[in-house]
Design a protein around this motif. Structure first.
Motif, short mmCIF file in Angstrom:
data_model
loop_
_atom_site.label_atom_id
_atom_site.label_comp_id
_atom_site.label_asym_id
_atom_site.label_seq_id
_atom_site.Cartn_x
_atom_site.Cartn_y
_atom_site.Cartn_z
N LEU A 6 0.87 -1.10 0.00
CA LEU A 6 -0.06 0.03 0.02
C LEU A 6 0.79 1.29 0.11
O LEU A 6 1.75 1.18 0.78
CB LEU A 6 -0.97 0.06 1.36
N GLN A 7 0.77 2.08 -0.91
CA GLN A 7 1.19 3.36 -0.86
C GLN A 7 0.54 4.05 0.16
O GLN A 7 -0.53 4.49 0.01
CB GLN A 7 1.02 3.99 -2.33
N LEU A 8 1.35 4.56 1.05
CA LEU A 8 0.48 5.32 2.36
C LEU A 8 0.09 6.26 2.03
O LEU A 8 -0.68 7.13 3.05
CB LEU A 8 1.53 5.17 3.66
N TYR A 9 0.35 7.16 1.14
CA TYR A 9 -0.25 8.24 0.48
C TYR A 9 -1.78 8.27 0.48
O TYR A 9 -2.59 9.15 0.65
CB TYR A 9 0.19 8.84 -0.70
N PHE A 197 -10.35 9.30 -9.39
CA PHE A 197 -9.75 8.13 -8.99
C PHE A 197 -10.80 7.12 -8.30
O PHE A 197 -11.94 7.70 -7.71
CB PHE A 197 -8.89 8.48 -7.64
N THR A 198 -10.69 5.90 -7.97
CA THR A 198 -11.48 5.01 -7.33
C THR A 198 -10.75 3.64 -6.88
O THR A 198 -9.43 3.60 -7.32
CB THR A 198 -12.77 4.55 -8.18
N GLU A 199 -11.34 2.80 -6.24
CA GLU A 199 -10.79 1.58 -5.57
C GLU A 199 -10.28 0.62 -6.83
O GLU A 199 -10.97 0.71 -7.83
CB GLU A 199 -11.64 0.90 -4.95
N VAL A 200 -9.16 0.20 -6.74
CA VAL A 200 -9.03 -0.82 -7.75
C VAL A 200 -9.89 -2.09 -8.10
O VAL A 200 -10.31 -2.56 -7.11
CB VAL A 200 -7.61 -1.66 -7.25
N GLY A 221 6.71 -5.56 -7.87
CA GLY A 221 5.76 -5.12 -6.83
C GLY A 221 4.57 -4.41 -7.15
O GLY A 221 4.80 -3.28 -8.44
N PHE A 222 3.38 -4.57 -6.93
CA PHE A 222 2.16 -3.60 -7.09
C PHE A 222 1.92 -2.71 -5.82
O PHE A 222 1.56 -3.38 -4.73
CB PHE A 222 1.04 -4.55 -7.48
N LEU A 223 1.70 -1.68 -6.26
CA LEU A 223 1.63 -0.46 -5.00
C LEU A 223 0.06 -0.03 -5.28
O LEU A 223 -0.26 0.60 -6.20
CB LEU A 223 2.34 0.57 -4.97
N VAL A 224 -0.79 -0.37 -4.39
CA VAL A 224 -2.12 0.22 -4.36
C VAL A 224 -2.08 1.62 -4.01
O VAL A 224 -1.58 2.15 -3.15
CB VAL A 224 -3.10 -0.78 -3.57
N GLU A 225 -2.91 2.46 -4.69
CA GLU A 225 -3.04 3.79 -4.33
C GLU A 225 -4.27 4.54 -4.80
O GLU A 225 -4.82 3.97 -5.86
CB GLU A 225 -1.97 4.69 -4.75
N ASN A 226 -4.87 5.13 -4.14
CA ASN A 226 -6.06 6.17 -4.36
C ASN A 226 -5.61 7.50 -3.93
O ASN A 226 -5.70 7.78 -2.95
CB ASN A 226 -7.24 5.61 -3.83
N ASP A 227 -5.39 8.25 -4.84
CA ASP A 227 -5.07 9.77 -4.65
C ASP A 227 -6.09 10.54 -3.75
O ASP A 227 -5.63 11.38 -2.94
CB ASP A 227 -4.62 10.61 -5.66
N GLN A 228 -7.48 10.20 -3.97
CA GLN A 228 -8.40 11.03 -3.30
C GLN A 228 -9.59 10.01 -3.05
O GLN A 228 -10.66 10.05 -3.75
CB GLN A 228 -8.96 12.13 -4.22
N PRO A 229 -9.55 9.32 -2.10
CA PRO A 229 -10.77 8.39 -1.85
C PRO A 229 -11.75 8.83 -1.41
O PRO A 229 -11.70 9.99 -0.55
CB PRO A 229 -10.12 7.48 -0.54
N ARG A 230 -12.93 8.47 -1.92
CA ARG A 230 -14.26 8.88 -1.70
C ARG A 230 -15.18 8.40 -0.62
O ARG A 230 -16.17 8.81 -0.08
CB ARG A 230 -15.24 9.12 -2.97
N PRO A 232 -13.89 6.02 3.35
CA PRO A 232 -13.04 6.19 4.34
C PRO A 232 -11.73 5.41 3.83
O PRO A 232 -11.67 4.31 3.15
CB PRO A 232 -13.66 5.39 5.48
N SER A 233 -10.26 6.12 3.73
CA SER A 233 -9.30 5.74 3.20
C SER A 233 -8.79 4.28 3.43
O SER A 233 -8.28 3.68 2.40
CB SER A 233 -8.02 6.64 3.48
N LEU A 234 -8.92 3.80 4.70
CA LEU A 234 -8.50 2.44 5.13
C LEU A 234 -9.60 1.36 4.31
O LEU A 234 -9.08 0.28 4.00
CB LEU A 234 -8.66 2.46 6.60
N GLU A 235 -10.80 1.70 4.09
CA GLU A 235 -11.72 0.90 3.56
C GLU A 235 -11.53 0.74 2.17
O GLU A 235 -11.73 -0.10 1.54
CB GLU A 235 -13.18 1.36 3.61
N SER A 236 -11.16 2.12 1.52
CA SER A 236 -10.64 2.07 -0.04
C SER A 236 -9.40 0.89 -0.10
O SER A 236 -9.37 0.31 -1.02
CB SER A 236 -10.31 3.45 -0.34
N ALA A 237 -8.30 1.29 0.85
CA ALA A 237 -7.21 0.25 0.70
C ALA A 237 -7.69 -1.24 1.00
O ALA A 237 -7.14 -2.05 0.16
CB ALA A 237 -6.34 0.61 2.00
#
Length: 249
Positions: A6-9, A197-200, A221-230, A232-237
Motif C-alpha cells: 500500500l502506498q501510504l499516501y 480516482f476509485t478503488e482498484v 511489486g504492485f503498489l495500491v494507491e488512491n489519490d483521493q478516496p471518496r 474512508p481511506s482504509l476501507e478504500s485500501a
C-alpha cells in the motif's frame, strides 16, 4: 513472485492523526508491505520496532529529488536501517520539465542511481501524466521515454503509475510490454468514467490485463494507491487489496 503493498499516501488522513496506529491497521487489512510517502517523524529505532511489530515490509519509499540531492547520506542510511530497498523520485516540479532541465535530470538520476547501487539500494522514478507529453514542439519524444532511454538500466528503474498513464491517453499494458525490464514497480490505480480516482477493480481500467502484463515484464511489486478516496481511506485500501487478491497468479 510480485508483492502487493500500500502506498501510504492513500491513507495520509489517517497517518496524520496516528502514524503507528495506521500502519497497524494496514497490516491487519492483510497488506504485507508498504511504500512510504513520509516516515511520520519516526526515528530509525521507532520505525524498526513498528515494522517488526506489524510484520510489514518496507518495499519502497518516495523521496523528493531535492532531498536525495541534498541529504543523500541521511536518506539512504534511513532506508538501509529499515530494510527499504528502493527509493523513488515521486514528482518533478514544473521548472525541471524543460528540454535543458530534462537532459540534466537524466544525468542526475544516473549519478544518484550509481550512488544508491553502491549502497545496495535501487533508485526509481515515478510518473504522472505530464511525462507522457512530448519534450518540446521540436522533439516529439515523450518525456518518460526519454528518461528511460537516457538512464542506465543498471542504476535507474521506473515505477509506472497506471492511472496517470491512462489519463494521458497511454495504454499501460502496451507501455509495460514495450519497456519490459525497466519498470520494476507499478502503481495499481483505477479510474472512473469521469476520469477520477476509485478503488482498484471499481473503475474502467483493465486491471487484470495490466497486472498480467506487469508480471510478464519483470515487475516486482504492485503498489495500491488512491489519490483521493471518496470513502474512508482504509476501507478504500481494503477493497483494492481484496480485488487484487482475486486475480489469478
Amino acid at each position: 513472485m510480485s508483492i502487493i503493498a500500500l502506498q501510504l499516501y492513500t491513507v495520509r488522513d489517517e497517518t496524520a492523526r496516528d502514524f503507528a496506529g495506521t500502519l497497524r491497521r494496514v497490516s491487519e487489512l492483510g497488506y504485507p508491505a508498504v511504500e512510504f510517502a513520509d516516515y511520520g517523524g519516526l526515528s530509525i529505532p521507532q520505525m524498526q520496532a513498528l515494522l517488526a511489530e506489524t510484520g510489514l515490509q518496507a518495499l519502497s519509499s518516495h523521496i523528493s529529488l531535492e532531498s536525495l540531492e541534498q541529504r543523500f547520506e541521511q536518506e539512504t542510511a534511513y532506508a538501509l536501517a529499515i530494510g527499504c530497498p528502493t527509493l523513488i523520485v515521486p514528482w518533478l516540479p514544473p521548472h525541471q520539465r524543460t528540454t535543458e532541465a530534462l537532459t540534466m535530470l537524466a544525468g542526475t538520476l544516473n549519478h544518484l542511481g550509481r550512488k544508491a547501487r553502491a549502497c545496495g539500494l535501487t533508485l526509481g522514478y515515478h510518473n504522472h501524466d505530464f511525462e507522457f507529453a512530448p519534450i518540446s514542439d521540436k522533439n516529439p519524444t515523450l518525456v518518460l521515454d526519454y528518461l528511460i532511454e537516457q538512464t542506465d538500466p543498471a542504476s535507474v528503474s521506473f515505477e509506472l503509475d497506471t492511472y496517470w498513464a491512462a489519463f494521458a491517453g497511454v495504454d499501460p499494458v502496451e507501455y509495460l510490454q514495450r519497456h519490459a525490464g525497466r519498470v520494476t514497480l507499478v502503481h495499481v490505480k483505477d479510474m472512473t468514467p469521469e476520469r477520477t480516482f476509485t478503488e482498484v477493480g471499481a473503475g474502467i481500467l483493465p486491471i487484470a490485463e495490466i497486472v498480467a502484463a506487469a508480471r510478464t515484464s519483470g515487475v516486482q511489486g504492485f503498489l495500491v494507491e488512491n489519490d483521493q478516496p471518496r470513502i474512508p481511506s482504509l476501507e478504500s485500501a481494503k477493497r483494492s487489496l481484496q480485488f487484487l487478491r482475486m486475480l489469478p497468479e
